[in-house]
Design an enzyme around this catalytic site. Structure first.
Site, PDB file in Angstrom:
ATOM      1  N   THR A   1      -8.726   0.844 -10.513  1.00 13.81           N
ATOM      2  CA  THR A   1      -8.140  -0.369  -9.923  1.00 13.81           C
ATOM      3  C   THR A   1      -8.337  -1.610 -10.795  1.00 13.81           C
ATOM      4  OG1 THR A   1      -8.581   0.614  -7.778  1.00 13.81           O
ATOM      5  CG2 THR A   1      -8.079  -1.709  -7.754  1.00 13.81           C
TER       6      THR A   1
ATOM      7  N   SER B   1     -10.231  -0.698   0.566  1.00  8.33           N
ATOM      8  CA  SER B   1     -11.305  -1.698   0.502  1.00  8.33           C
ATOM      9  C   SER B   1     -10.869  -2.903  -0.301  1.00  8.33           C
ATOM     10  CB  SER B   1     -12.524  -1.101  -0.203  1.00  8.33           C
ATOM     11  OG  SER B   1     -12.980   0.004   0.507  1.00  8.33           O
TER      12      SER B   1
ATOM     13  N   ARG C   1       0.844  -1.202   0.000  1.00  8.99           N
ATOM     14  CA  ARG C   1       0.000   0.000   0.000  1.00  8.99           C
ATOM     15  C   ARG C   1       0.878   1.250   0.000  1.00  8.99           C
ATOM     16  NH1 ARG C   1      -5.138   1.526  -1.324  1.00  8.99           N
ATOM     17  NH2 ARG C   1      -6.196   2.720   0.299  1.00  8.99           N
TER      18      ARG C   1
HETATM   19  N1  GLU Z   1      -8.498   3.158  -3.691  1.00 11.75           N
HETATM   20  C1  GLU Z   1      -9.406   2.104  -3.435  1.00 11.75           C
HETATM   21  C2  GLU Z   1      -8.934   1.232  -2.313  1.00 11.75           C
HETATM   22  O1  GLU Z   1      -7.792   1.123  -2.079  1.00 11.75           O
HETATM   23  C3  GLU Z   1      -9.653   1.240  -4.601  1.00 11.75           C
HETATM   24  C4  GLU Z   1     -10.298   2.002  -5.675  1.00 11.75           C
HETATM   25  C5  GLU Z   1     -10.989   1.168  -6.658  1.00 11.75           C
HETATM   26  O2  GLU Z   1     -11.231   0.011  -6.528  1.00 11.75           O
HETATM   27  O3  GLU Z   1     -11.337   1.709  -7.637  1.00 11.75           O
HETATM   28  O4  GLU Z   1      -9.706   0.606  -1.683  1.00 11.75           O
END
Ligand code: GLU
Length: 583
Positions: free
Chosen positions: A403, A468, A116
């Site tokens: 993502t 998430s 991360r």
């Molecule tokens: N930034 C989001 C996360 O880390 C994910 C974004 C996405 O799935 O589009 O949970």
């Protein structure tokens, strides 16, 4: 449920074309079948030995080539990620972060890795505040301010050191050749550029020149090269992760972040040089005859998916059709309870006390499941899991859907599940040396405090924002790997992954059916139903139970593999343009 009924239910419930293509890999013309109304036809992939499922056929095919050459799941994953960075740059890449699970079959060991992004050491709880007020999200994301230290390269190197079989440098070859020789712009990328999915796309010169050559958006079907990215990859291939975190590339990243017009950031060379990917304990729970395992903090994904499933464990979901008022009601109520706990307790456990064990404690969740009744429960309140500090304040961070997720099983039966992100589509829109930088720091709460109490997911120097992302694996009682799954979708990821797992484990769907099954989502608010599907038709019946219903586009990107008694089966999300293939 009888198989024929299941299939009928799914097909009649969606608007996908019934003229399935039988092979996506062989025919170049069929590389991206009709994109049209937002779904492409996908058929269940079958294989005996190994399989890759990813969001783009170039990446899937490159990953398979690596396994064919004797590569392990992580070897294939490195190639898949580098190719995805090139052909699906809007979603993930070396300028971003990721979480992954690695299943080492011979030793029966599951490891999970945290790649991360980290906040710069100069950042604090006021990062997203101006004149004492929280910034507008869209203004915060573009430029340097929201760029965290990227974690993908460090994470892949760490897993490769533990489980790689082929030399690191070999794993970059496919992406380098494609970047030099050219690749076809996918309908997804073409549409994202044309529609400026990220309104800031093109604000910065390098990004403008790459995506809008001669002032025009590059169209789907165009053959595109990215020689700068090829050079970047050569450097990382040759020098390893230090070639990214130190020296020229790091200097250019820091420079671009600091110089970003209107919205500079705080990233330093020391932040880059000190970045480390972390191996963490996976978060696992028993679910009926299975063991379900995900990633722990700083993502909320593992704990929240487990909560949803455990809250439903005694509800005998299998007695209902997947797309029925009963199933959607029960699912949404479990999701509400789980998201309430997520909002209050989940953040980077290196900075705040996250009661991981308490949150997935069987007795706690059994008690909490009693809150699920016949009508909608309204706003769910967070519970008091064992060992929790209940003083935390809930605060939202509006994660946006971009993502990517890919799943791999290699010849030896090792598995890899990786969700990778630059956060918003095109991330911060700052491009350096052919790749985009993330805006992942917007996953922090913009507020530092609420009602005088600290918010768990506030910005702190060196902290990782709550995610998430939910890469998952499912095992049987004897620790045999049964399923590899995950999805993009912002904070809806958790719902998509939980629903797909229930599709396979409860409703006996195959992995493609479970992925294609129309979505129903609840994040402790409205019950969202996927538009233009059979699910949307259940709106009134759910409203009669007290649900606030919103019918909308629900854009997941689920890519999964399951092992059945006959071999491997893979599915790719019809809502994207990827493929599942194997041998
Ligand atoms: N930034 C989001 C996360 O880390 C994910 C974004 C996405 O799935 O589009 O949970």
């Amino acid at each position: 449920m009888k198989n024929s009924n299941k299939l009928l239910l799914i097909l009649s419930s969606t608007f996908i074309s019934l003229s399935f293509v039988t092979s996506i890999v062989d025919a170049k013309e069929a590389r991206y079948p009709e994109f049209g109304n937002g779904r492409i036809p996908q058929v269940l992939a079958k294989a005996n030995e190994y399989m890759v499922s990813s969001a783009n056929p170039y990446a899937t095919e490159a990953g398979l080539r690596i396994i064919e050459k004797g590569g392990s799941a992580i070897d294939a994953a490195i190639t898949v990620q580098m190719v995805l960075n090139l052909v699906e740059p809007e979603s993930s890449g070396i300028g971003g972060g990721a979480f992954s699970l690695y299943w080492d079959k011979a030793n029966k060991i599951l490891s999970s890795y945290d790649g991360r992004e980290k906040a710069p050491m100069l950042a604090d709880g006021k990062l997203f505040q101006e004149n004492g007020k929280n910034m507008n999200w869209w203004e915060a994301l573009a430029g340097g301010r929201a760029v965290g230290v990227p974690g993908v390269v460090a994470m892949l190197e760490k897993v490769h050191k533990a489980h790689g079989k082929l030399p690191w440098a070999d794993l970059f070859e496919d992406a380098i050749s494609l970047a030099e020789d050219g690749f076809e712009i996918s309908p997804k990328l073409g549409a994202s550029i044309l529609n400026k999915t990220n309104p800031a796309l093109g604000r910065y010169e390098d990004t403008w020149e790459y995506f809008f050559p001669n002032g025009e958006p590059i169209a789907a079907g165009t053959i595109q090269t990215n020689p700068e990215f090829a050079m970047t990859l050569k450097r990382i291939a040759f020098l390893g992760a230090k070639g990214f975190y130190k020296g020229e590339i790091a200097m250019d990243i820091v420079e671009a972040v600091k110089q970003a017009e209107d919205n500079p950031g705080l990233l330093s060379l020391a932040d880059m040089a000190n970045y480390e990917a972390i191996e963490r304990a996976p978060v696992c729970a028993d679910y009926k005859a299975y063991k379900i395992c995900g990633m722990g903090p700083p993502t909320s994904g593992g704990m929240t998916v487990i909560q949803i499933l455990k809250l439903l464990e005694d509800k005998n979901l299998a007695q209902y059709e997947p797309l029925s008022v009963e199933s959607i009601h029960l699912f949404s109520q479990a999701a509400k309870l789980a998201y309430a706990d997520r909002g209050k307790y989940m953040a980077d456990a290196d900075f705040v006390n996250v009661p991981v064990e308490g949150l997935i404690d069987g007795d706690y969740l059994k008690e909490r499941a009693k809150l699920i009744v016949n009508n909608d429960m309204g706003d769910a309140k967070a519970g008091a899991p064992p060992n929790a500090d209940t003083n935390w304040k809930d605060a939202k961070s509006p994660e946006q859907p971009s993502t990517t997720h890919f799943s791999i099983i290699d010849k030896e039966g090792n598995g890899f599940s990786m969700t990778s992100s630059i956060e918003m589509a095109f991330g911060s829109t700052v491009m350096v040396r052919g790749f985009l930088l993330n805006n992942q720091l917007t996953d922090f709460s913009f507020s530092e405090e609420k009602d005088g109490e600290k918010v768990a997911n506030r910005v702190q120097p060196g902290k990782r924002p709550r995610s998430s992302m939910s890469p998952f694996m499912v095992f049987d009682k004897d620790d045999n790997l049964m399923m590899v799954i995950g999805s993009p979708g912002g904070s809806r990821i958790i719902n998509y992954v939980a629903k797909t797992m229930l599709g396979v484990l409860e409703w006996n769907l195959d992995i493609q059916e479970a992925i294609s099954l129309p979505h129903f989502v609840n994040r402790n608010g409205s019950t969202d139903l996927e538009q233009n599907t059979y699910a949307a038709g259940l709106k009134e019946a759910l409203e009669a139970k007290g649900h606030k219903v919103s019918v909308r586009d629900l854009n997941s990107g689920l890519h999964g593999i399951i092992r059945t008694k006959d071999g491997l089966e893979g599915g790719a999300d019809p809502r994207r343009v990827g493929s599942a293939l194997g041998k």
